[in-house]
Write an enzyme that holds these catalytic residues in place. Sequence first.
Site, short mmCIF file in Angstrom:
data_model
loop_
_atom_site.label_atom_id
_atom_site.label_comp_id
_atom_site.label_asym_id
_atom_site.label_seq_id
_atom_site.Cartn_x
_atom_site.Cartn_y
_atom_site.Cartn_z
CB ALA A 29 -0.94 -0.01 1.20
CD GLU A 52 9.08 -2.13 7.24
OE1 GLU A 52 9.05 -2.89 8.24
OE2 GLU A 52 8.07 -1.80 6.60
CD GLU A 78 -6.18 -18.47 -4.09
OE1 GLU A 78 -7.07 -17.76 -3.56
OE2 GLU A 78 -6.13 -19.69 -3.95
CE1 TYR A 83 -8.06 -9.18 -7.47
CE2 TYR A 83 -5.74 -9.13 -6.91
CZ TYR A 83 -7.01 -9.60 -6.68
OH TYR A 83 -7.23 -10.51 -5.68
CE1 TYR A 196 -11.90 -12.95 -0.82
CE2 TYR A 196 -12.61 -11.37 0.83
CZ TYR A 196 -11.60 -12.07 0.19
OH TYR A 196 -10.29 -11.87 0.55
CB VAL A 245 6.04 5.79 12.85
CG1 VAL A 245 5.06 6.90 13.24
CG2 VAL A 245 6.97 6.28 11.74
CB SER A 287 0.41 -5.54 10.25
OG SER A 287 1.17 -6.58 9.67
CB THR A 500 -7.28 -8.57 -2.60
OG1 THR A 500 -7.84 -7.27 -2.35
CG2 THR A 500 -8.36 -9.64 -2.45
#
Length: 567
Positions: A29, A52, A78, A83, A196, A245, A287, A500
């Site tokens: 993202a 990071e 998958e 997309y 979905y 952070v 996460s 996804t």
Amino acid sequence: MSVYQREYNPKKTKGIENKKAYLVGSGIASLAAAFYLIRDGHMDGKNITIFERKDINGGALDGIGDPENGYIIRGGREMEEHYECTWDMFADIPSLEDPNKTVLDEMKEINDWDPNVSAQRVIKSGGERVPVKTLGLEEKHIKQLTKLFLMKEEDLGAMTVEEFFDPSFLETDMWLLWRSMFAFQNWHSVVEMKRYMERFIHLLPGMTELRDILFSKYNQYDSFVIPLIRWLKEHGVNFVNNTQVIDLDIDITEKEKVVTGIHLIQNGEKKYIKTTRDDLVFVINGSMTENSTLGSMDKAPELNTELGPVWSLWKNIAAKDPAFGRPEVFYENIDKTKWESFTMTFKDSKMADVLRDLTGRDPYSGRVVTGGIVTIKDSNWLMSVTCSRQPHFANQPDNVLVLWAYGLFPDNEGNYIKKKMSECTGEELLRELLYHLGVEGDLMEEIVDSAIVIPAMMPHITSQFMPRVKGDRPEVVPEGSVNLAFLGQFVEIENDCVFTVEYSVRSAIIAVYKLLNLDKKVPEIYPSKYDIRHVINATKTLYSGKPLPGEFFVKKLLKDTSLEDLM
């Protein structure tokens, strides 16, 4: 989205050369947000910084290791043709191996050459093949699925799958295929299942064989993350690793919310960055792979139940305003969000012969082997295993095979190894799998001797599926936010579904376009649920093996349903 909209190059935001962007976390993202800041936002890459906490970038899209110490995959992705956001980005990113091709070029070419189809979707213990030609639904199940399709999310609220469906639905082949493909549990959000079902209704006819599913040439780290990071670095983006952070200062008034500072710890030292309303701050809140732990051939992975840094940051931010969501909804119930996977690295192994017998395919052909996951129906762990195209890693030698498996019930005792999955070493996990594949005796010992197995326990891996209501997930750009956006799997994006890559990339586009006020539209979600052709084909699939009652679904959909319900 029309070519007219897609190919439009938006005008520069006034003062863009004076803006700085700070992105928290280096998952897909954030990488996508940096890409769109540069391509569509016309921001100079040198003004973009990605923080990071770890020394490796890519977030959950990992795939690391070597043949001597074993490879590590915590999960696979998958993908499919529609997309729209993901392919919009990767149409501009050169591939890992051929700079004259884009990642999208490579993706399409390899899937055209080797279209995916499952070699054997379900088996029983001992390697017995289980034919699954239909979804095994009764009339009452189809009516419930239709009802779910037509209901509004606000009316479903925090209802779970098992609360919505008749208990017999949870014994159908459809639920077996569904839960093993998407990692759904009975106690997960039925709203997410609805999303979905609607989002991928065009794929339902191929569900029993995993047709029309796309897989990358290598694992997602090699095929997607490395090329994207290379492009970003070439454009001057700053990657600052080993930096955590811990909080944001946010000036909140009745009309607006402005980030004024970033608190962080860099290499053990506390630091502070003062920001202005012209600077942009993007945060991956939450996460799926936070607090993951690894085991080895002779050691089981430990379960880390502490509140991880990513969740702590979101908790700190959420305490400042209700618009920033309720993270505890997703991280508090680890027993309902965890499962375990394991990566198997085989060198000069007879495991290749086992795969040939199971699938009829040569694992060294460069084509898909299992064609997606093979689920062991009577496994106490509800274990599934997959062998992707080999090599699965760019640095994988020709005599090495890499397989991945996971179990949805890590607290259950195995059928062969009489221990909880979560208590098993890598060797024990492999022995349990081999038992289910019908491998025993000397052959089992030879294969075990040729293997390196690395288990991964992931306490939050399906936390994004937990039942939720409006407000639990923040908007990508919360109301009144001047310079703060949230990214990733724990933001609210209407009509799209989490777990996804597409969801993460879409969140990035929304964030960049809104904060920079760009005059360009976000690629629309493929509207398959509004296409009567897809709806009819899906209905036929639900009724496979039974007479199709033409009146029921059509009347329900076209007569008893208002246009507002469909929209």
